[in-house]
Motif scaffolding. Structure first.
Motif, PDB file in Angstrom:
ATOM      1  N   UNK A  43       0.794  -1.220   0.000  1.00 25.22           N
ATOM      2  CA  UNK A  43       0.000   0.000   0.000  1.00 25.22           C
ATOM      3  C   UNK A  43       0.828   1.271   0.000  1.00 25.22           C
ATOM      4  N   UNK A  44       0.141   2.390   0.198  1.00 26.15           N
ATOM      5  CA  UNK A  44       0.832   3.677   0.278  1.00 26.15           C
ATOM      6  C   UNK A  44       1.696   3.720   1.530  1.00 26.15           C
ATOM      7  N   UNK A  45       2.930   4.184   1.356  1.00 26.56           N
ATOM      8  CA  UNK A  45       3.834   4.333   2.483  1.00 26.56           C
ATOM      9  C   UNK A  45       4.967   5.256   2.054  1.00 26.56           C
ATOM     10  N   UNK A  46       5.613   5.904   3.010  1.00 28.60           N
ATOM     11  CA  UNK A  46       6.745   6.750   2.652  1.00 28.60           C
ATOM     12  C   UNK A  46       7.928   5.910   2.202  1.00 28.60           C
ATOM     13  N   UNK A  47       8.739   6.488   1.311  1.00 29.54           N
ATOM     14  CA  UNK A  47       9.989   5.831   0.936  1.00 29.54           C
ATOM     15  C   UNK A  47       9.871   4.775  -0.125  1.00 29.54           C
ATOM     16  N   UNK A  48       8.765   4.732  -0.892  1.00 23.82           N
ATOM     17  CA  UNK A  48       8.617   3.709  -1.934  1.00 23.82           C
ATOM     18  C   UNK A  48       9.127   4.203  -3.285  1.00 23.82           C
ATOM     19  N   UNK A  49       9.756   5.363  -3.300  1.00 22.09           N
ATOM     20  CA  UNK A  49      10.115   6.020  -4.550  1.00 22.09           C
ATOM     21  C   UNK A  49      11.601   5.914  -4.869  1.00 22.09           C
ATOM     22  N   UNK A  50      11.943   6.288  -6.112  1.00 23.50           N
ATOM     23  CA  UNK A  50      13.312   6.493  -6.564  1.00 23.50           C
ATOM     24  C   UNK A  50      13.379   7.899  -7.150  1.00 23.50           C
ATOM     25  N   UNK A  51      14.562   8.504  -7.129  1.00 23.75           N
ATOM     26  CA  UNK A  51      14.685   9.856  -7.654  1.00 23.75           C
ATOM     27  C   UNK A  51      16.064  10.061  -8.258  1.00 23.75           C
ATOM     28  N   UNK A  52      16.168  11.153  -9.015  1.00 21.15           N
ATOM     29  CA  UNK A  52      17.436  11.568  -9.586  1.00 21.15           C
ATOM     30  C   UNK A  52      17.477  13.087  -9.505  1.00 21.15           C
ATOM     31  N   UNK A  53      18.631  13.641  -9.133  1.00 15.80           N
ATOM     32  CA  UNK A  53      18.784  15.093  -9.062  1.00 15.80           C
ATOM     33  C   UNK A  53      19.912  15.532  -9.976  1.00 15.80           C
ATOM     34  N   UNK A  54      19.786  16.742 -10.502  1.00 18.25           N
ATOM     35  CA  UNK A  54      20.869  17.325 -11.287  1.00 18.25           C
ATOM     36  C   UNK A  54      20.713  18.843 -11.263  1.00 18.25           C
ATOM     37  N   UNK A  55      21.801  19.525 -11.569  1.00 17.80           N
ATOM     38  CA  UNK A  55      21.857  20.980 -11.446  1.00 17.80           C
ATOM     39  C   UNK A  55      22.060  21.614 -12.818  1.00 17.80           C
ATOM     40  N   UNK A  56      21.246  22.628 -13.112  1.00 14.91           N
ATOM     41  CA  UNK A  56      21.399  23.411 -14.330  1.00 14.91           C
ATOM     42  C   UNK A  56      22.154  24.693 -14.008  1.00 14.91           C
ATOM     43  N   UNK A  57      22.884  25.214 -14.982  1.00 11.81           N
ATOM     44  CA  UNK A  57      23.871  26.253 -14.698  1.00 11.81           C
ATOM     45  C   UNK A  57      23.375  27.678 -14.887  1.00 11.81           C
ATOM     46  N   UNK A  58      22.126  27.866 -15.248  1.00 12.36           N
ATOM     47  CA  UNK A  58      21.598  29.220 -15.379  1.00 12.36           C
ATOM     48  C   UNK A  58      20.114  29.204 -15.073  1.00 12.36           C
ATOM     49  N   UNK A  59      19.598  30.322 -14.562  1.00 15.12           N
ATOM     50  CA  UNK A  59      18.158  30.385 -14.280  1.00 15.12           C
ATOM     51  C   UNK A  59      17.340  30.173 -15.551  1.00 15.12           C
ATOM     52  N   UNK A  60      16.209  29.508 -15.409  1.00 10.74           N
ATOM     53  CA  UNK A  60      15.336  29.232 -16.547  1.00 10.74           C
ATOM     54  C   UNK A  60      13.892  29.505 -16.147  1.00 10.74           C
ATOM     55  N   UNK A  61      13.085  30.000 -17.073  1.00  6.86           N
ATOM     56  CA  UNK A  61      11.668  30.202 -16.757  1.00  6.86           C
ATOM     57  C   UNK A  61      11.001  28.878 -16.403  1.00  6.86           C
ATOM     58  N   UNK A  62      10.101  28.956 -15.459  1.00  6.02           N
ATOM     59  CA  UNK A  62       9.422  27.725 -15.023  1.00  6.02           C
ATOM     60  C   UNK A  62       8.612  27.095 -16.145  1.00  6.02           C
ATOM     61  N   UNK A  63       8.074  27.940 -17.048  1.00  4.21           N
ATOM     62  CA  UNK A  63       7.247  27.350 -18.095  1.00  4.21           C
ATOM     63  C   UNK A  63       8.050  26.452 -19.021  1.00  4.21           C
TER      64      UNK A  63
END
Length: 437
Positions: A43-63
């Motif tokens: 069932x639903x529970x915390x911690x059942x996910x996977x993720x990936x993070x990365x950094x972009x080098x300049x500000x970008x519009x959210x759209x």
């Protein structure tokens, strides 16, 4: 690329936003795989996910970020599906249409670590039955955004996270230039589930070998060979150990070639020796293998990982190579049918799993160094031991998760100490140096 835990993730401080997509009502029902159903059972529970993070080098519009994310979702069918609890207790999987939505700011409370705020968001929005069970998050800073993309494990594996990142970056580059990314729809994971259902039945010798390994493990899936303490699931302890730099990684690979085996097989030799010396037992472990059995699925997103079992009693590299080949073969058949005699996977406290990921050999690549990309694992409670080897252009590191008990700290720690010593000794022997203290 590092495999880390959300508690150890290096994140900048900034505004934390998530993108809320808009979903249609559930549509056509889709098939659910054996491993997805097993995952959904809790069932639903915390911690059942996977993720990936990365950094972009300049500000970008959210759209632009939203446009890129919607292009990724449009390409991958599993990101356009939701799990629904069934009235009969069995989950259902349904297609949905995903439409543009809106950005929502997630408050970082006074004194709260950024990591904890991100974890809370992923725990809440990437649960198995959330709709959808994936999330684009952005940490906005003056130097540019850090992107965190998470999804419930029922929809992704580690290979899939690389596909998502690659496709997101391609779609983002197209959006920045005012064009539309060429991202044709990839083969959907639900199609793969149907293909596996039509697979031939496992031959008798495969069923027999599975039975032998399970019987050797006491009638359950393989468990860590040393005591972990009692009391059920405990808060996890996560260790990340750097094993090889580039030079030692090359030396270890050369030593493996000298034996006529793969680097994985030589690593299994070291694990077999450590297990024999510390526990006087063969190495037995759950051994995840991917089911992307041809290039149809290389650009797809889904849970293309199934479990096999690895048994190795002889540390001779040739014998370990044979054990690896056997594990791959045992994992090449639909698991639901193979495990039918046990009523499904016979899990037990202390289950031991070993995962090997050589990022250099995957047909999906991103510039992980310039992006500062990291795989991100959730924080959970556990009663077993999970070991990941990550091999890339910078060398080899391992990540190990185990219950944070006194006994597990002692025994898993000692086993890891011996394993790392053996691996480094093999590399140093090839280079003609000593292993050091």
């Amino acid at each position: 690329m590092r495999l880390t835990n959300v508690a150890h993730l290096r994140l900048p401080f900034g505004r934390l936003l998530g993108y809320d997509v808009t979903l249609s009502r559930p549509g056509r029902e889709l098939p659910i795989s054996f491993d997805q159903r097993r995952h959904l059972r809790d069932g639903d529970r915390p911690g059942s996910w996977m993720a990936l993070s990365f950094r972009l080098r300049e500000p970008l519009p959210r759209d632009l970020l939203a446009t890129a994310w919607l292009a990724v979702i449009e390409r991958h069918g599993t990101l356009r599906s939701v799990f629904i609890p069934g009235a009969d207790g069995e989950p259902r999987l349904h297609e949905v249409e995903v439409r543009p939505g809106a950005w929502v700011e997630h408050t970082i409370a006074p004194g709260q670590a950024v990591n904890d705020a991100v974890r809370d968001v992923l725990d809440r929005h990437c649960a198995p039955f959330d709709r959808p069970s994936h999330r684009l998050c952005v940490l906005e800073t003056a130097a540019g955004p850090t992107i965190v993309i998470g999804a419930d494990h029922a929809h992704v594996d580690m290979w899939s996270m690389l596909v998502i990142a690659r496709d997101f970056l391609a779609a983002l580059e197209a959006a920045r230039s005012g064009t539309v990314a060429e991202l044709p729809e990839a083969a959907a994971f639900a199609e793969h589930t149907l293909v596996l259902r039509g697979h031939d039945a496992a031959p008798p010798e495969v069923r027999q070998r599975w039975a032998e390994v399970i019987d050797g493990s006491g009638g359950v899936m393989p468990r860590f060979p040393l005591p972990l303490g009692s009391g059920g699931a405990q808060p996890e302890r996560v260790e990340v150990r750097d094993v090889f730099d580039v030079a030692d990684s090359d030396a270890f690979a050369e030593r493996a070639r000298g034996f006529g085996v793969s680097t994985l097989s030589l690593a299994v030799s070291a694990m077999t020796t450590a297990t024999r010396d510390l526990a006087a037992l063969p190495l037995r472990a759950v051994f995840p293998v991917h089911s992307r059995f041809d290039d149809t699925w290389y650009a797809s997103v889904g849970w293309f990982i199934t479990n096999s079992v690895l048994e190795s009693a002889d540390p001779d590299p040739a014998a370990c190579a044979a054990a690896v080949r056997e594990a791959v073969r045992l994992g090449s058949w639909p698991l639901e049918e193979v495990l039918e005699p046990w009523g499904g996977m016979p899990e037990a406290p202390g289950m031991f799993a070993i995962s090997w990921l050589d990022l250099r050999r995957l047909p999906v690549r991103i510039d992980a160094t310039s992006l500062e990309a990291q795989y991100v694992g959730a924080t959970i409670r556990t009663d077993g031991v999970m070991l990941w080897f990550i091999l890339d252009e910078s060398g080899l590191h391992l990540r190990c998760r185990y219950p944070d008990t006194r006994e597990a700290r002692e025994h898993v720690g000692s086993w890891l100490d011996e394993l790392v010593r053996l691996l480094q000794s093999a590399a140093h022997a090839e280079r003609g140096t000593t292993a050091g203290p």
